[in-house]
Structure formats: C-alpha cells, structure tokens
Design a protein around this motif. Sequence first.
Motif, PDB file in Angstrom:
ATOM      1  N   GLU A  55     -13.478  67.135 -41.164  1.00  0.00           N
ATOM      2  CA  GLU A  55     -12.410  66.548 -40.338  1.00  0.00           C
ATOM      3  C   GLU A  55     -11.878  67.576 -39.343  1.00  0.00           C
ATOM      4  O   GLU A  55     -11.633  67.268 -38.180  1.00  0.00           O
ATOM      5  CB  GLU A  55     -11.250  66.042 -41.212  1.00  0.00           C
ATOM      6  N   ILE A  56     -11.676  68.797 -39.830  1.00  0.00           N
ATOM      7  CA  ILE A  56     -11.151  69.837 -38.935  1.00  0.00           C
ATOM      8  C   ILE A  56     -12.189  70.189 -37.872  1.00  0.00           C
ATOM      9  O   ILE A  56     -11.863  70.331 -36.686  1.00  0.00           O
ATOM     10  CB  ILE A  56     -10.708  71.070 -39.758  1.00  0.00           C
ATOM     11  N   ALA A  57     -13.453  70.280 -38.268  1.00  0.00           N
ATOM     12  CA  ALA A  57     -14.503  70.559 -37.282  1.00  0.00           C
ATOM     13  C   ALA A  57     -14.517  69.465 -36.215  1.00  0.00           C
ATOM     14  O   ALA A  57     -14.609  69.746 -35.012  1.00  0.00           O
ATOM     15  CB  ALA A  57     -15.861  70.639 -37.983  1.00  0.00           C
ATOM     16  N   HIS A  58     -14.386  68.218 -36.655  1.00  0.00           N
ATOM     17  CA  HIS A  58     -14.367  67.081 -35.746  1.00  0.00           C
ATOM     18  C   HIS A  58     -13.220  67.208 -34.741  1.00  0.00           C
ATOM     19  O   HIS A  58     -13.405  67.031 -33.522  1.00  0.00           O
ATOM     20  CB  HIS A  58     -14.223  65.792 -36.567  1.00  0.00           C
ATOM     21  N   ALA A  59     -12.044  67.552 -35.238  1.00  0.00           N
ATOM     22  CA  ALA A  59     -10.869  67.667 -34.369  1.00  0.00           C
ATOM     23  C   ALA A  59     -11.047  68.799 -33.351  1.00  0.00           C
ATOM     24  O   ALA A  59     -10.661  68.678 -32.187  1.00  0.00           O
ATOM     25  CB  ALA A  59      -9.623  67.895 -35.223  1.00  0.00           C
ATOM     26  N   LYS A  60     -11.640  69.904 -33.801  1.00  0.00           N
ATOM     27  CA  LYS A  60     -11.833  71.046 -32.892  1.00  0.00           C
ATOM     28  C   LYS A  60     -12.845  70.715 -31.801  1.00  0.00           C
ATOM     29  O   LYS A  60     -12.675  71.113 -30.641  1.00  0.00           O
ATOM     30  CB  LYS A  60     -12.343  72.261 -33.682  1.00  0.00           C
ATOM     31  N   VAL A  61     -13.913  70.020 -32.174  1.00  0.00           N
ATOM     32  CA  VAL A  61     -14.916  69.656 -31.166  1.00  0.00           C
ATOM     33  C   VAL A  61     -14.312  68.666 -30.173  1.00  0.00           C
ATOM     34  O   VAL A  61     -14.523  68.766 -28.960  1.00  0.00           O
ATOM     35  CB  VAL A  61     -16.187  69.074 -31.836  1.00  0.00           C
ATOM     36  N   GLU A  62     -13.509  67.746 -30.688  1.00  0.00           N
ATOM     37  CA  GLU A  62     -12.793  66.800 -29.825  1.00  0.00           C
ATOM     38  C   GLU A  62     -11.944  67.563 -28.807  1.00  0.00           C
ATOM     39  O   GLU A  62     -11.952  67.256 -27.607  1.00  0.00           O
ATOM     40  CB  GLU A  62     -11.902  65.930 -30.724  1.00  0.00           C
ATOM     41  N   GLU A  63     -11.243  68.561 -29.291  1.00  0.00           N
ATOM     42  CA  GLU A  63     -10.387  69.377 -28.419  1.00  0.00           C
ATOM     43  C   GLU A  63     -11.227  70.097 -27.355  1.00  0.00           C
ATOM     44  O   GLU A  63     -10.850  70.141 -26.177  1.00  0.00           O
ATOM     45  CB  GLU A  63      -9.637  70.398 -29.304  1.00  0.00           C
ATOM     46  N   ALA A  64     -12.365  70.655 -27.785  1.00  0.00           N
ATOM     47  CA  ALA A  64     -13.239  71.354 -26.827  1.00  0.00           C
ATOM     48  C   ALA A  64     -13.754  70.396 -25.757  1.00  0.00           C
ATOM     49  O   ALA A  64     -13.808  70.737 -24.575  1.00  0.00           O
ATOM     50  CB  ALA A  64     -14.409  72.003 -27.574  1.00  0.00           C
ATOM     51  N   CYS A  65     -14.119  69.186 -26.175  1.00  0.00           N
ATOM     52  CA  CYS A  65     -14.614  68.193 -25.205  1.00  0.00           C
ATOM     53  C   CYS A  65     -13.526  67.855 -24.198  1.00  0.00           C
ATOM     54  O   CYS A  65     -13.763  67.840 -22.990  1.00  0.00           O
ATOM     55  CB  CYS A  65     -15.054  66.917 -25.923  1.00  0.00           C
ATOM     56  N   LYS A  66     -12.332  67.559 -24.718  1.00  0.00           N
ATOM     57  CA  LYS A  66     -11.236  67.113 -23.851  1.00  0.00           C
ATOM     58  C   LYS A  66     -10.820  68.203 -22.878  1.00  0.00           C
ATOM     59  O   LYS A  66     -10.489  67.936 -21.729  1.00  0.00           O
ATOM     60  CB  LYS A  66     -10.019  66.752 -24.714  1.00  0.00           C
ATOM     61  N   ASN A  67     -10.781  69.453 -23.340  1.00  0.00           N
ATOM     62  CA  ASN A  67     -10.183  70.513 -22.539  1.00  0.00           C
ATOM     63  C   ASN A  67     -11.178  71.304 -21.714  1.00  0.00           C
ATOM     64  O   ASN A  67     -10.781  72.004 -20.796  1.00  0.00           O
ATOM     65  CB  ASN A  67      -9.415  71.489 -23.442  1.00  0.00           C
ATOM     66  N   LEU A  68     -12.459  71.229 -22.047  1.00  0.00           N
ATOM     67  CA  LEU A  68     -13.381  72.106 -21.346  1.00  0.00           C
ATOM     68  C   LEU A  68     -14.722  71.442 -21.015  1.00  0.00           C
ATOM     69  O   LEU A  68     -15.219  71.572 -19.898  1.00  0.00           O
ATOM     70  CB  LEU A  68     -13.624  73.364 -22.190  1.00  0.00           C
ATOM     71  N   LEU A  69     -15.307  70.730 -21.964  1.00  0.00           N
ATOM     72  CA  LEU A  69     -16.697  70.313 -21.781  1.00  0.00           C
ATOM     73  C   LEU A  69     -16.851  69.070 -20.903  1.00  0.00           C
ATOM     74  O   LEU A  69     -17.848  68.934 -20.200  1.00  0.00           O
ATOM     75  CB  LEU A  69     -17.353  70.083 -23.146  1.00  0.00           C
ATOM     76  N   GLU A  75     -16.093  61.587 -16.507  1.00  0.00           N
ATOM     77  CA  GLU A  75     -17.104  61.613 -17.564  1.00  0.00           C
ATOM     78  C   GLU A  75     -16.537  61.093 -18.877  1.00  0.00           C
ATOM     79  O   GLU A  75     -15.336  61.193 -19.125  1.00  0.00           O
ATOM     80  CB  GLU A  75     -17.593  63.053 -17.770  1.00  0.00           C
ATOM     81  N   SER A  76     -17.425  60.572 -19.707  1.00  0.00           N
ATOM     82  CA  SER A  76     -17.036  60.230 -21.066  1.00  0.00           C
ATOM     83  C   SER A  76     -17.948  61.007 -22.015  1.00  0.00           C
ATOM     84  O   SER A  76     -19.032  61.441 -21.621  1.00  0.00           O
ATOM     85  CB  SER A  76     -17.163  58.732 -21.310  1.00  0.00           C
ATOM     86  N   TYR A  77     -17.516  61.182 -23.246  1.00  0.00           N
ATOM     87  CA  TYR A  77     -18.332  61.968 -24.176  1.00  0.00           C
ATOM     88  C   TYR A  77     -18.443  61.266 -25.518  1.00  0.00           C
ATOM     89  O   TYR A  77     -17.589  60.469 -25.898  1.00  0.00           O
ATOM     90  CB  TYR A  77     -17.736  63.371 -24.370  1.00  0.00           C
ATOM     91  N   THR A  78     -19.548  61.575 -26.203  1.00  0.00           N
ATOM     92  CA  THR A  78     -19.711  61.151 -27.587  1.00  0.00           C
ATOM     93  C   THR A  78     -20.292  62.360 -28.317  1.00  0.00           C
ATOM     94  O   THR A  78     -20.948  63.201 -27.707  1.00  0.00           O
ATOM     95  CB  THR A  78     -20.711  59.984 -27.737  1.00  0.00           C
ATOM     96  N   PHE A  79     -20.038  62.448 -29.600  1.00  0.00           N
ATOM     97  CA  PHE A  79     -20.662  63.543 -30.338  1.00  0.00           C
ATOM     98  C   PHE A  79     -20.817  63.198 -31.808  1.00  0.00           C
ATOM     99  O   PHE A  79     -20.193  62.274 -32.318  1.00  0.00           O
ATOM    100  CB  PHE A  79     -19.879  64.857 -30.175  1.00  0.00           C
ATOM    101  N   LYS A  80     -21.727  63.936 -32.461  1.00  0.00           N
ATOM    102  CA  LYS A  80     -21.835  63.844 -33.906  1.00  0.00           C
ATOM    103  C   LYS A  80     -21.913  65.247 -34.463  1.00  0.00           C
ATOM    104  O   LYS A  80     -22.358  66.192 -33.794  1.00  0.00           O
ATOM    105  CB  LYS A  80     -23.037  62.991 -34.328  1.00  0.00           C
ATOM    106  N   ILE A  81     -21.461  65.358 -35.692  1.00  0.00           N
ATOM    107  CA  ILE A  81     -21.372  66.664 -36.340  1.00  0.00           C
ATOM    108  C   ILE A  81     -22.104  66.588 -37.659  1.00  0.00           C
ATOM    109  O   ILE A  81     -22.016  65.579 -38.356  1.00  0.00           O
ATOM    110  CB  ILE A  81     -19.877  66.985 -36.606  1.00  0.00           C
TER     111      ILE A  81
END
Lengths: 84, 84
Positions: A55-69, A75-81
Amino acid sequence: MIKFQAEIDVMPKKEILDPQGKAVTGSMKNLGLAEIQNIRIGKHITLEIEAPTAEIAHAKVEEACKNLLANLIMESYTFKIEAV
Amino acid sequence: MIKFQAEIDVMPKKEILDPQGKAVTGSMKNLGLAEIQNIRIGKHITLEIEAPTAEIAHAKVEEACKNLLANLIMESYTFKIEAV
C-alpha cells in the motif's frame, strides 16, 4: 522493507492530439503496413521502490506520477506494482 | 477482418545507459521519494490493426516494431495483442 518493481504507462489523453503518433501512423503506409492505424505514443517507465507494505509503495508511486512523471494536463497514467 | 489492439513497450536495453531515467531518479530525492531507485524510461505505444487472424496481426506488429518503432541496437520491445 520489501522491494517492489513498478511498471508505469504515461499516455497522452484521448482528447489531446498526438502528433508523433500521427506521423508514425503515416509512416506505416510506406512500410506496407497500412492496416496499422491510430498509433499513440507515450512513455513506459520502470522503477524500483523499497517500502514496508504494498500500500505504501503504491502511494509513493502515485505521488511520483502526479508530481514528476506525468503532466496531468495532457497525460494520464496507469501502473502496476509487484514485489521482486 | 478482426480488429486488434496492440500494446507495445520499447525500452532501452539493460546494458545501455539511460541518461533520462538517471536524471529522473536524481529528481526523486528532491521530491522526498529517495526510496525510488533505478528508473528507466522507454516508450509505450498503442495501435490498432485489422487482420484476418491473431497470428497475422502478431506478425505485422512484430514487423512494425523491428522496422520502425524500436531501434534494435539500443532498444528491446515486448507487446501483447487483443481483439477489440
């Protein structure tokens, strides 16, 4: 800490023109591949992240997508972990 | 004719430096996301193709990847196809 690998796709939004994709779609005809249509080109990003839970990894990746990637205006993004 | 959608990932090969990914990995620290490491950035491509069978669609997408979408010296690709 658990190590996770994330696979992120960042794509131009549907309502946004994708001139690069359009140009490549045109080139397909010259390659004899006119049956290929509607090419859209975005980014594929892989990264590693250490976190105590998925869950924490998911939240951090979400943050990275929103703020930088991703640029959320265009653009829109999707990801899996998954744990590695 | 069946319509297929293909999702293609084109990534820099493992043994090739990815300066863009390296730069973005560095930026993660400034965002307070130092637990994110080893970012690699490639392309994500979606396209539509009409073909009589899935095998033919697969072969055509393979041809498009080899001849236009990926630079096989520096990049590798994977893709999946599904009928839409």
